[in-house]
Design an enzyme around this catalytic site. Structure first.
Site, PDB file in Angstrom:
ATOM      1  CG  HIS A   1      29.733  92.087  69.785  1.00 53.88           C
ATOM      2  ND1 HIS A   1      28.964  92.931  69.028  1.00 53.88           N
ATOM      3  CD2 HIS A   1      30.535  92.882  70.534  1.00 53.88           C
ATOM      4  CE1 HIS A   1      29.249  94.177  69.314  1.00 53.88           C
ATOM      5  NE2 HIS A   1      30.210  94.186  70.224  1.00 53.88           N
TER       6      HIS A   1
ATOM      7  CG  HIS B   1      45.567  84.136  57.584  1.00 60.60           C
ATOM      8  ND1 HIS B   1      46.797  83.695  57.159  1.00 60.60           N
ATOM      9  CD2 HIS B   1      45.591  84.024  58.933  1.00 60.60           C
ATOM     10  CE1 HIS B   1      47.517  83.323  58.208  1.00 60.60           C
ATOM     11  NE2 HIS B   1      46.804  83.524  59.305  1.00 60.60           N
TER      12      HIS B   1
HETATM   13  C1  LIG Z   1      51.985  94.837  54.691  1.00 61.18           C
HETATM   14  C2  LIG Z   1      52.884  93.808  54.054  1.00 61.18           C
HETATM   15  C3  LIG Z   1      52.047  92.703  53.430  1.00 61.18           C
HETATM   16  C4  LIG Z   1      53.679  94.531  52.973  1.00 61.18           C
HETATM   17  O1  LIG Z   1      54.597  93.643  52.425  1.00 61.18           O
HETATM   18  P1  LIG Z   1      55.367  94.045  51.063  1.00 61.18           P
HETATM   19  O2  LIG Z   1      54.391  94.044  49.954  1.00 61.18           O
HETATM   20  O3  LIG Z   1      56.535  93.119  50.934  1.00 61.18           O
HETATM   21  O4  LIG Z   1      55.766  95.570  51.289  1.00 61.18           O
HETATM   22  P2  LIG Z   1      57.194  96.223  51.578  1.00 61.18           P
HETATM   23  O5  LIG Z   1      57.964  95.413  52.574  1.00 61.18           O
HETATM   24  O6  LIG Z   1      57.785  96.538  50.250  1.00 61.18           O
HETATM   25  O7  LIG Z   1      56.769  97.571  52.303  1.00 61.18           O
HETATM   26  C5  LIG Z   1      56.179  98.650  51.619  1.00 61.18           C
HETATM   27  C6  LIG Z   1      56.221  99.839  52.558  1.00 61.18           C
HETATM   28  O8  LIG Z   1      55.331  99.596  53.658  1.00 61.18           O
HETATM   29  C7  LIG Z   1      56.049  99.608  54.903  1.00 61.18           C
HETATM   30  N1  LIG Z   1      55.498  98.512  55.705  1.00 61.18           N
HETATM   31  C8  LIG Z   1      55.379  97.210  55.333  1.00 61.18           C
HETATM   32  N2  LIG Z   1      54.786  96.514  56.303  1.00 61.18           N
HETATM   33  C9  LIG Z   1      54.523  97.370  57.297  1.00 61.18           C
HETATM   34  C10 LIG Z   1      53.904  97.220  58.562  1.00 61.18           C
HETATM   35  N3  LIG Z   1      53.442  96.027  58.956  1.00 61.18           N
HETATM   36  N4  LIG Z   1      53.789  98.303  59.356  1.00 61.18           N
HETATM   37  C11 LIG Z   1      54.251  99.514  58.936  1.00 61.18           C
HETATM   38  N5  LIG Z   1      54.845  99.721  57.742  1.00 61.18           N
HETATM   39  C12 LIG Z   1      54.982  98.648  56.936  1.00 61.18           C
HETATM   40  C13 LIG Z   1      57.502  99.378  54.529  1.00 61.18           C
HETATM   41  O9  LIG Z   1      58.362  99.895  55.510  1.00 61.18           O
HETATM   42  C14 LIG Z   1      57.567 100.084  53.200  1.00 61.18           C
HETATM   43  O10 LIG Z   1      57.662 101.472  53.439  1.00 61.18           O
HETATM   44  P3  LIG Z   1      58.610 102.418  52.520  1.00 61.18           P
HETATM   45  O11 LIG Z   1      58.050 102.314  51.129  1.00 61.18           O
HETATM   46  O12 LIG Z   1      58.429 103.766  53.156  1.00 61.18           O
HETATM   47  O13 LIG Z   1      59.959 101.854  52.648  1.00 61.18           O
HETATM   48  C15 LIG Z   1      53.833  93.114  55.096  1.00 61.18           C
HETATM   49  O14 LIG Z   1      54.892  93.970  55.488  1.00 61.18           O
HETATM   50  C16 LIG Z   1      53.094  92.656  56.353  1.00 61.18           C
HETATM   51  O15 LIG Z   1      52.936  93.388  57.354  1.00 61.18           O
HETATM   52  N6  LIG Z   1      52.635  91.410  56.293  1.00 61.18           N
HETATM   53  C17 LIG Z   1      51.917  90.770  57.393  1.00 61.18           C
HETATM   54  C18 LIG Z   1      52.139  89.270  57.272  1.00 61.18           C
HETATM   55  C19 LIG Z   1      51.498  88.533  58.413  1.00 61.18           C
HETATM   56  O16 LIG Z   1      51.422  88.980  59.548  1.00 61.18           O
HETATM   57  N7  LIG Z   1      50.999  87.333  58.087  1.00 61.18           N
HETATM   58  C20 LIG Z   1      50.416  86.436  59.053  1.00 61.18           C
HETATM   59  C21 LIG Z   1      51.231  85.157  59.016  1.00 61.18           C
HETATM   60  S1  LIG Z   1      50.698  83.965  60.171  1.00 61.18           S
END
Ligand SMILES: CC(C)(COP(=O)(O)OP(=O)(O)OC[C@H]1O[C@@H](n2cnc3c(N)ncnc32)[C@H](O)[C@@H]1OP(=O)(O)O)[C@@H](O)C(=O)NCCC(=O)NCCS
Length: 214
Positions: free
Chosen positions: A136, A145
């Site tokens: 709510h 998104h």
């Molecule tokens: C957060 C996010 C955007 C980061 O992506 P990125 O820019 O490529 O970042 P990286 O993969 O280089 O990660 C950077 C750091 O964050 C950590 N990390 C990334 N995503 C994480 C998550 N979801 N939870 C915990 N830690 C995460 C990595 O392990 C890394 O840690 P380190 O530096 O200690 O190794 C991505 O991991 C994510 O969670 N995206 C969600 C996408 C999604 O659900 N979209 C919906 C589609 S329908």
């Protein structure tokens, strides 16, 4: 005027949106996509190049849905469509539950199993993905998104262009800024600033990190 819908996009998100629109009894006449697109998307013919937006408008189409995951690009292409005189339609699953007191903008996608509760506001071009919960009094900004299975408690505010990753949770009253990214599975228990990326449980902002997610 033709009643069939023109869709921008021909990828995975477009497939889901075509099926949402079909479930609403609508027909998608054409998808418009960039180079390297397939010839058809779930049986809908694909035309390559944004110029087709103007051509199809001249041919009498005036209903548009922009099925692009990247928020900035979605916003830009919807703006182009508006300029050409298209009306943005919504793609809302018959299996979503939307409160009668919620306000939903234009060009919005709400997938199956999503719930939008009382007095929430969903701005134009937002995506409320499969099974997401917006409780709510939430304020969901333009071209946001909310990822699949994400859950927002009451009175959460999400600024324009932000992405909340799959399965994240947000406790009540939290304010998330514009163009922020919340990582998959994060639990947000404090406010998140504009353009920040936050991950983990509890969610912590990654320093010196920028994600071009849209
Ligand atoms: C957060 C996010 C955007 C980061 O992506 P990125 O820019 O490529 O970042 P990286 O993969 O280089 O990660 C950077 C750091 O964050 C950590 N990390 C990334 N995503 C994480 C998550 N979801 N939870 C915990 N830690 C995460 C990595 O392990 C890394 O840690 P380190 O530096 O200690 O190794 C991505 O991991 C994510 O969670 N995206 C969600 C996408 C999604 O659900 N979209 C919906 C589609 S329908």
């Amino acid at each position: 005027m033709r009643r069939e819908i023109v869709m921008v996009g021909a990828g995975g998100h477009a497939k889901v949106c075509i099926e949402l629109l079909r479930a609403m009894g609508e027909t998608v006449a054409f998808c418009i996509a960039g180079a390297n697109a397939t010839e058809s998307c779930l049986g809908v013919p694909v035309r390559v190049g944004d110029d087709h937006l103007a051509d199809l408008r001249e041919a009498g189409y005036n209903r548009l849905f922009v099925a692009i995951g990247d928020g900035r690009l979605r916003d830009r292409l919807a703006g182009l469509g508006n300029t050409l005189g298209y009306e943005l339609v919504n793609a809302v699953s018959p299996n979503a539950v939307i409160s009668p007191s919620a306000v939903v903008g234009a060009g919005v996608a709400i997938m199956a199993g999503a719930v939008v509760n009382a007095d929430s506001v969903i701005a134009d071009l937002a995506i409320i993905n499969t099974g997401a919960v917006v409780d709510h009094d939430c304020r969901i900004g333009r071209a946001v998104h909310i990822g699949p299975q994400s859950a927002l408690a009451g009175n959460v505010s999400v600024g324009d262009g932000s992405l909340l990753g799959i399965g994240c949770k947000v406790i009540p009253e939290i304010v998330i800024g514009e163009y922020a990214v919340i990582g998959a599975g994060a639990v947000v228990i404090s406010d998140i600033g504009d353009r920040a990326t936050a991950v983990g449980v509890p969610a912590r902002v990654l320093t010196m990190h920028r994600v071009d997610h849209g």
